[in-house]
Design a protein around this motif. Structure first.
Motif, PDB file in Angstrom:
ATOM      1  N   LEU A 288       0.832  -1.205   0.000  1.00 12.64           N
ATOM      2  CA  LEU A 288       0.000   0.000   0.000  1.00 12.64           C
ATOM      3  C   LEU A 288       0.863   1.250   0.000  1.00 12.64           C
ATOM      4  O   LEU A 288       0.526   2.255  -0.651  1.00 12.64           O
ATOM      5  CB  LEU A 288      -0.925  -0.004   1.218  1.00 12.64           C
ATOM      6  CG  LEU A 288      -2.029  -1.072   1.224  1.00 12.64           C
ATOM      7  CD1 LEU A 288      -2.820  -1.010   2.521  1.00 12.64           C
ATOM      8  CD2 LEU A 288      -2.961  -0.891   0.026  1.00 12.64           C
TER       9      LEU A 288
ATOM     10  N   THR B  61       2.117   1.710  -3.457  1.00 10.65           N
ATOM     11  CA  THR B  61       1.036   2.207  -4.312  1.00 10.65           C
ATOM     12  C   THR B  61       0.873   3.708  -4.146  1.00 10.65           C
ATOM     13  O   THR B  61       0.751   4.451  -5.131  1.00 10.65           O
ATOM     14  CB  THR B  61      -0.291   1.505  -3.956  1.00 10.65           C
ATOM     15  OG1 THR B  61      -0.137   0.087  -4.105  1.00 10.65           O
ATOM     16  CG2 THR B  61      -1.414   1.977  -4.870  1.00 10.65           C
ATOM     17  N   THR B  62       0.881   4.164  -2.908  1.00 12.99           N
ATOM     18  CA  THR B  62       0.795   5.602  -2.637  1.00 12.99           C
ATOM     19  C   THR B  62       1.978   6.338  -3.246  1.00 12.99           C
ATOM     20  O   THR B  62       1.831   7.408  -3.844  1.00 12.99           O
ATOM     21  CB  THR B  62       0.740   5.860  -1.123  1.00 12.99           C
ATOM     22  OG1 THR B  62      -0.385   5.192  -0.561  1.00 12.99           O
ATOM     23  CG2 THR B  62       0.646   7.351  -0.829  1.00 12.99           C
TER      24      THR B  62
ATOM     25  N   ILE C 131       1.645   6.639  -7.076  1.00  9.78           N
ATOM     26  CA  ILE C 131       0.698   7.684  -7.466  1.00  9.78           C
ATOM     27  C   ILE C 131       1.343   9.067  -7.313  1.00  9.78           C
ATOM     28  O   ILE C 131       1.164   9.954  -8.145  1.00  9.78           O
ATOM     29  CB  ILE C 131      -0.594   7.578  -6.632  1.00  9.78           C
ATOM     30  CG1 ILE C 131      -1.348   6.296  -7.018  1.00  9.78           C
ATOM     31  CG2 ILE C 131      -1.485   8.803  -6.842  1.00  9.78           C
ATOM     32  CD1 ILE C 131      -2.536   5.988  -6.142  1.00  9.78           C
TER      33      ILE C 131
ATOM     34  N   VAL D 222      -4.493   6.556 -12.153  1.00  9.78           N
ATOM     35  CA  VAL D 222      -4.448   6.505 -10.691  1.00  9.78           C
ATOM     36  C   VAL D 222      -5.423   5.460 -10.157  1.00  9.78           C
ATOM     37  O   VAL D 222      -5.098   4.689  -9.240  1.00  9.78           O
ATOM     38  CB  VAL D 222      -4.768   7.890 -10.087  1.00  9.78           C
ATOM     39  CG1 VAL D 222      -5.015   7.778  -8.581  1.00  9.78           C
ATOM     40  CG2 VAL D 222      -3.626   8.864 -10.352  1.00  9.78           C
ATOM     41  N   GLN D 223      -6.621   5.422 -10.731  1.00  6.10           N
ATOM     42  CA  GLN D 223      -7.632   4.461 -10.285  1.00  6.10           C
ATOM     43  C   GLN D 223      -7.160   3.027 -10.495  1.00  6.10           C
ATOM     44  O   GLN D 223      -7.345   2.156  -9.636  1.00  6.10           O
ATOM     45  CB  GLN D 223      -8.950   4.686 -11.043  1.00  6.10           C
ATOM     46  CG  GLN D 223      -9.612   6.019 -10.778  1.00  6.10           C
ATOM     47  CD  GLN D 223      -9.973   6.218  -9.317  1.00  6.10           C
ATOM     48  OE1 GLN D 223     -10.432   5.306  -8.650  1.00  6.10           O
ATOM     49  NE2 GLN D 223      -9.750   7.422  -8.803  1.00  6.10           N
TER      50      GLN D 223
ATOM     51  N   LEU E 244      -3.954   1.980 -10.732  1.00  4.23           N
ATOM     52  CA  LEU E 244      -2.850   1.711  -9.814  1.00  4.23           C
ATOM     53  C   LEU E 244      -3.362   1.433  -8.406  1.00  4.23           C
ATOM     54  O   LEU E 244      -2.894   0.492  -7.743  1.00  4.23           O
ATOM     55  CB  LEU E 244      -1.881   2.903  -9.791  1.00  4.23           C
ATOM     56  CG  LEU E 244      -1.050   3.147 -11.045  1.00  4.23           C
ATOM     57  CD1 LEU E 244      -0.237   4.435 -10.899  1.00  4.23           C
ATOM     58  CD2 LEU E 244      -0.112   1.970 -11.308  1.00  4.23           C
ATOM     59  N   GLN E 245      -4.320   2.233  -7.947  1.00  2.00           N
ATOM     60  CA  GLN E 245      -4.846   2.052  -6.595  1.00  2.00           C
ATOM     61  C   GLN E 245      -5.592   0.734  -6.470  1.00  2.00           C
ATOM     62  O   GLN E 245      -5.462   0.024  -5.460  1.00  2.00           O
ATOM     63  CB  GLN E 245      -5.770   3.220  -6.242  1.00  2.00           C
ATOM     64  CG  GLN E 245      -6.169   3.265  -4.769  1.00  2.00           C
ATOM     65  CD  GLN E 245      -4.988   3.546  -3.861  1.00  2.00           C
ATOM     66  OE1 GLN E 245      -4.355   4.580  -3.959  1.00  2.00           O
ATOM     67  NE2 GLN E 245      -4.675   2.604  -2.972  1.00  2.00           N
TER      68      GLN E 245
ATOM     69  N   GLY F  90      -3.034  -2.094  -6.394  1.00  2.00           N
ATOM     70  CA  GLY F  90      -2.343  -2.089  -5.107  1.00  2.00           C
ATOM     71  C   GLY F  90      -3.215  -2.624  -3.986  1.00  2.00           C
ATOM     72  O   GLY F  90      -2.775  -3.448  -3.176  1.00  2.00           O
ATOM     73  N   ASN F  91      -4.471  -2.185  -3.937  1.00  2.00           N
ATOM     74  CA  ASN F  91      -5.403  -2.657  -2.909  1.00  2.00           C
ATOM     75  C   ASN F  91      -5.639  -4.161  -3.031  1.00  2.00           C
ATOM     76  O   ASN F  91      -5.685  -4.872  -2.029  1.00  2.00           O
ATOM     77  CB  ASN F  91      -6.734  -1.915  -3.016  1.00  2.00           C
ATOM     78  CG  ASN F  91      -6.632  -0.462  -2.583  1.00  2.00           C
ATOM     79  OD1 ASN F  91      -5.649  -0.062  -1.962  1.00  2.00           O
ATOM     80  ND2 ASN F  91      -7.624   0.334  -2.932  1.00  2.00           N
TER      81      ASN F  91
END
Length: 222
Positions: free
Chosen positions: A152, A155-156, A159, A204-205, A207-208, A211-212
């Motif tokens: 996580l 991932t942050t 971004i 971004v969506q 990638l998030q 990652g989640n």
């Protein structure tokens, strides 16, 4: 004209996208590795750490704080001599990897440091009681306990790095940011500007979500 979208050739759009992916990918790989190493250094050398060292911790801590306090666009310009020394030129997609890596490394280091500090002291004490070396504690206890949290954090960081790649266009790095600046703002091409924003939002969506999902799988019992 044929083969154009929002007044820009499809070839330019594809090139900009590939340049952004290149900077994001390599910047994250190198910056991620250096960030994790720096985070381990901060955690291990802090007071009460496995390898407590006041001097080393102080140097790492101050360096990370200084770099994190500099906005990327200023950092980009400030280290141009260093970029030229390393890459042979301060401009271009490859050259922008230098400021991107320097920018993202301390950012990831702080995120990963927070994850590592969440490991309960009892886990480390149990490993020491079993006679594990510091390297074994890091490899088999400290890192595995925080894999999900580190994903996580990465991932942050990715971004955040994506936003920096957009600004890398000022350094001749190309990419979506340069496309928006050169063909969008300067040419007053509002549709293109909106298009680049939408692409970045979608990126971004994705990638998030990835990652989640990966972090969730790591949290599931095996």
């Amino acid at each position: 004209m044929e083969n154009e979208l929002f007044g820009v050739t499809v070839e330019k759009l594809v090139l900009a996208g590939s340049q952004t992916i290149y900077m994001l990918g390599w910047g994250m790989i190198v910056g991620g590795i250096l960030g994790v190493i720096t985070a381990l250094g901060l955690v291990l050398t802090r007071r009460g750490g496995l390898m407590a060292n006041r001097v080393v911790y102080g140097i790492l801590n101050v360096t990370v704080n200084i770099i994190r306090s500099i906005p990327f666009i200023i950092l980009l310009v400030a280290i141009m001599p260093l970029t030229r020394l390393i890459m042979g030129t301060p401009v271009g997609t490859q050259a922008q990897l230098v400021p991107l890596v320097i920018y993202i490394t301390p950012y990831i280091a702080r995120l990963v440091e927070t994850s590592l500090l969440e490991v309960k002291p009892g886990v480390i004490e149990a490993a020491q009681a079993m006679g594990a070396t510091n390297l074994q504690i890091i490899r088999y206890f400290l890192l595995p306990e925080t894999y999900s949290s580190i994903v996580l954090a990465m991932t942050t960081g990715m971004i955040g790095l994506l936003g920096a790649t957009a600004m890398a266009g000022y350094g001749g790095g190309g990419g979506v940011g340069d496309l928006a600046l050169t063909y969008g703002r300067e040419a007053m091409n509002t549709p293109l500007m909106v298009f680049t924003v939408v692409i970045l939002v979608i990126f971004v969506q994705i990638l998030q979500a990835l990652g989640n999902g990966f972090a969730r799988r790591l949290r599931e019992p095996h």
